[in-house]
Design an enzyme around this catalytic site. Structure first.
Site, PDB file in Angstrom:
ATOM      1  N   GLY A 101       1.332  -0.166   1.175  1.00  0.00           N
ATOM      2  CA  GLY A 101      -0.007   0.386   1.074  1.00  0.00           C
ATOM      3  C   GLY A 101       0.077   1.894   1.075  1.00  0.00           C
ATOM      4  O   GLY A 101       1.139   2.481   1.315  1.00  0.00           O
ATOM      5  N   TYR A 102      -1.057   2.534   0.815  1.00  0.00           N
ATOM      6  CA  TYR A 102      -1.095   3.986   0.691  1.00  0.00           C
ATOM      7  C   TYR A 102      -2.067   4.598   1.683  1.00  0.00           C
ATOM      8  O   TYR A 102      -3.239   4.232   1.718  1.00  0.00           O
ATOM      9  CB  TYR A 102      -1.477   4.375  -0.741  1.00  0.00           C
ATOM     10  CG  TYR A 102      -0.371   4.058  -1.703  1.00  0.00           C
ATOM     11  CD1 TYR A 102       0.583   5.005  -2.031  1.00  0.00           C
ATOM     12  CD2 TYR A 102      -0.233   2.777  -2.237  1.00  0.00           C
ATOM     13  CE1 TYR A 102       1.636   4.704  -2.874  1.00  0.00           C
ATOM     14  CE2 TYR A 102       0.812   2.465  -3.074  1.00  0.00           C
ATOM     15  CZ  TYR A 102       1.743   3.433  -3.392  1.00  0.00           C
ATOM     16  OH  TYR A 102       2.788   3.125  -4.218  1.00  0.00           O
TER      17      TYR A 102
END
Length: 158
Positions: A29-30
């Site tokens: 994820g970011y």
């Protein structure tokens, strides 16, 4: 910090699976998915990573990258803070000639997308192209993981 130089391709078939040396599930994820800089949390197998990448070069072949291994439990906690849209994929590592291709089979909203990347020592580094390698998509931002989490492959209009 180092400069990452790579080229990215679509994959024509699953022949790469027969010669893969390693297969690993990756969930990422970011924390920040800005094109100027991405901050990624990755769980690869039983290990966590924090990666920061800079803006890509004009042709998309290179950008700065910094990565640090972190505890799995830290990565699991940080994933909960990420922007919406996790990436879930299986990565195959396939040696071809003097290079190793990383072939990613995506799942969930990116199902049916298979992309291969080869890391190079220079932008003009020659490499052997296996038969399963398709169209080059280096520099096409749609294929960046940070874009796929916002605009998944199964939502693209062909």
């Amino acid at each position: 910090m180092s400069v990452e130089i790579e080229r990215k391709f679509l994959v024509l078939n699953n022949d790469y699976q027969q010669t893969a040396q390693r297969k690993t599930r990756i969930v990422q994820g970011y924390l920040n998915s800005s094109p100027e800089r991405t901050v990624r949390i990755r769980i690869r197998g039983q290990q966590g990573y924090l990666t920061i990448k800079g803006k890509s070069s004009q042709d998309g072949t290179s950008r700065y990258e910094w990565e640090k291994e972190i505890d799995l439990s830290e990565a699991q906690q940080l994933i909960k803070l990420c922007e919406p849209g996790l990436i879930d994929k299986i990565r195959y590592e396939v040696s071809v000639g003097q290079h190793t291709f990383e072939v990613d089979e995506f799942f969930a909203e990116n199902q049916d997308l298979v992309v291969a990347e080869v890391e190079l020592s220079s932008a003009d580094d020659a490499f052997e192209k296996p038969d399963w390698l398709g169209e080059e998509v280096t520099g096409d931002k749609r294929y960046y993981n940070s874009c796929l989490m916002k605009h998944p492959f199964n939502q693209w209009i062909n």
